[in-house]
Write an enzyme that holds these catalytic residues in place. Sequence first.
Site, PDB file in Angstrom:
ATOM      1  N   SER A  47       0.467  -1.235   0.039  1.00 53.08           N
ATOM      2  CA  SER A  47      -0.170   0.520  -0.046  1.00 53.08           C
ATOM      3  C   SER A  47       0.758   1.517   0.035  1.00 53.08           C
ATOM      4  O   SER A  47       0.284   2.295   0.053  1.00 53.08           O
ATOM      5  CB  SER A  47      -0.726   0.189   0.732  1.00 53.08           C
ATOM      6  N   GLY A 226      -4.552  -2.173  -0.938  1.00 47.97           N
ATOM      7  CA  GLY A 226      -3.947  -1.996  -1.884  1.00 47.97           C
ATOM      8  C   GLY A 226      -3.873  -0.169  -1.733  1.00 47.97           C
ATOM      9  O   GLY A 226      -4.129   0.024  -1.157  1.00 47.97           O
ATOM     10  N   GLY A 228      -2.516   3.428  -3.344  1.00 51.75           N
ATOM     11  CA  GLY A 228      -3.713   4.454  -3.961  1.00 51.75           C
ATOM     12  C   GLY A 228      -4.908   4.995  -4.318  1.00 51.75           C
ATOM     13  O   GLY A 228      -6.050   4.422  -3.747  1.00 51.75           O
ATOM     14  N   CYS A 262      -9.444  -2.376   3.512  1.00 50.90           N
ATOM     15  CA  CYS A 262      -8.542  -0.853   3.708  1.00 50.90           C
ATOM     16  C   CYS A 262      -9.005  -0.297   2.120  1.00 50.90           C
ATOM     17  O   CYS A 262     -10.084  -0.124   1.477  1.00 50.90           O
ATOM     18  CB  CYS A 262      -7.390  -1.563   3.355  1.00 50.90           C
ATOM     19  N   LEU A 263      -8.576  -0.977   0.845  1.00 47.57           N
ATOM     20  CA  LEU A 263      -8.834  -0.311  -0.382  1.00 47.57           C
ATOM     21  C   LEU A 263      -9.712  -1.178  -1.025  1.00 47.57           C
ATOM     22  O   LEU A 263     -11.354  -0.705  -1.628  1.00 47.57           O
ATOM     23  CB  LEU A 263      -8.028  -0.492  -1.020  1.00 47.57           C
ATOM     24  N   GLN A 266     -13.324   0.528   0.486  1.00 47.12           N
ATOM     25  CA  GLN A 266     -13.538   1.328  -0.839  1.00 47.12           C
ATOM     26  C   GLN A 266     -14.022   1.069  -1.871  1.00 47.12           C
ATOM     27  O   GLN A 266     -14.976   1.720  -2.060  1.00 47.12           O
ATOM     28  CB  GLN A 266     -12.163   2.606  -0.850  1.00 47.12           C
ATOM     29  N   ASN A 304      -3.160   2.581   7.227  1.00 41.79           N
ATOM     30  CA  ASN A 304      -2.341   2.671   5.866  1.00 41.79           C
ATOM     31  C   ASN A 304      -2.795   2.992   4.395  1.00 41.79           C
ATOM     32  O   ASN A 304      -3.295   1.872   4.663  1.00 41.79           O
ATOM     33  CB  ASN A 304      -1.272   1.484   5.508  1.00 41.79           C
ATOM     34  N   TYR A 307      -7.124   7.529   1.520  1.00 42.81           N
ATOM     35  CA  TYR A 307      -8.142   8.043   1.346  1.00 42.81           C
ATOM     36  C   TYR A 307      -9.392   7.777   2.321  1.00 42.81           C
ATOM     37  O   TYR A 307      -8.890   6.280   3.212  1.00 42.81           O
ATOM     38  CB  TYR A 307      -8.829   7.347  -0.514  1.00 42.81           C
ATOM     39  N   HIS A 348      -6.814  -2.444   9.472  1.00 42.91           N
ATOM     40  CA  HIS A 348      -5.801  -3.170   8.773  1.00 42.91           C
ATOM     41  C   HIS A 348      -6.023  -4.072   9.935  1.00 42.91           C
ATOM     42  O   HIS A 348      -5.427  -4.798  10.859  1.00 42.91           O
ATOM     43  CB  HIS A 348      -4.419  -2.930   8.708  1.00 42.91           C
ATOM     44  N   GLU A 350      -4.904  -7.886  10.324  1.00 43.93           N
ATOM     45  CA  GLU A 350      -4.195  -8.994  10.469  1.00 43.93           C
ATOM     46  C   GLU A 350      -3.035  -8.039  11.625  1.00 43.93           C
ATOM     47  O   GLU A 350      -1.839  -8.763  11.831  1.00 43.93           O
ATOM     48  CB  GLU A 350      -3.231  -9.030   9.250  1.00 43.93           C
TER      49      GLU A 350
END
Length: 377
Positions: A47, A226, A228, A262-263, A266, A304, A307, A348, A350
């Site tokens: 990420s 991931g 961006g 996370c990603l 989103q 982490n 966005y 996260h 984990e």
Amino acid sequence: MSRAGVLGLEDGSTWWGEAFGDASPAVGEVVFNTAMTGYQEIASDASYNGQLVVLTYPLIGSYGVFARAAESRRPWVEALIVRELNATCREGTDDLDGYLRSNGVPGLAGIDTRALVRRLRSAGTMRGVLLQVAPHLAQDPDIGREAVAKARAAAPLSSRPLVAEVGGGAREVGSGPKVALIDTGVKENQVRELVRRGATVRLFPVTASAREILGWSPDGIVVTNGPGDPAAVPQVTATVRTLLDVALQRGVARPLPLLGICLGHQLIARCVGGTTSRLRFGHHGGNHPVRDTRTGKVVITSQNHEYQVDEASLPTDGDFVVSARNLNDGSVEGLAHRTLPIRTYQYHPEGAPGPRDNEPVFDAFLDDVRAAIARRG
């Protein structure tokens, strides 16, 4: 000092120190991480692709690096920036300097990271360039101006295919219920946590279609973390939308559990009508408090991301509700379907590095998977 280095930011500031790691320049966004341990896990978190990471803990490198601690096949940070580098390898199989050097990642030590972080918190994430020079050129104003000019001219990260760069190939590990994982930059500990709980995990590359994933007949699906902007990966979003539609169509009769991290959180939010926007300086660290909106329980999380999901954009009459909020800024930290086993988490679970408060996320997901298998008979 064998090599000097300078970090130039687009705001015109320069930060001189001692270079370590690889001798190459680094270009990207400059962010900071507040975790006290786990520099190797941070460096190898995909990420961070495209980012120069400032570590706020003052002493870095004291315990070396370990092969078993890597979160992916290589470090993905563009550079590591630290206050003090401990070059002595006390426990690990290698030292941090050697680890970065062997993987082509530069570093910068000996700067006032507290002052740099205060600047980033005030101005927000900025583009930066790290240049390395011979010691006799340290503090050379022309080189400093060159670093600033290159930072200002750097292309935005949105122009890079960040997810495509980090995604791995197909592989399968473990035995048990079948969990399909879309690898948009997965941290290896997510795979370990699922396998440890008795799952067969098949990792699909980001180019995999929904048809290919469903053709494996998974018992559950994970859309992982991931790098961006989630708006920058329309092909992956289309795949997730199809998978989500299938899960919604199956309903409670033939449930297909989905987990977004996370990603992945989103992307699922965007698939149900939400929008995403950029945070001022992102969430990066192992000490972010998050409250469950249903139980009131507060957990400390590892995060982490740059966005966030815009809560106001979520359909008020939809089937998804906000299940968790960040106590620092109120941002959305989780979504849950009202009746189906579809849940997402911005943080996260984990915890690598970071707290282990949230490992029950994987327990709940595997419980959902096994319940779905039992329901299908």
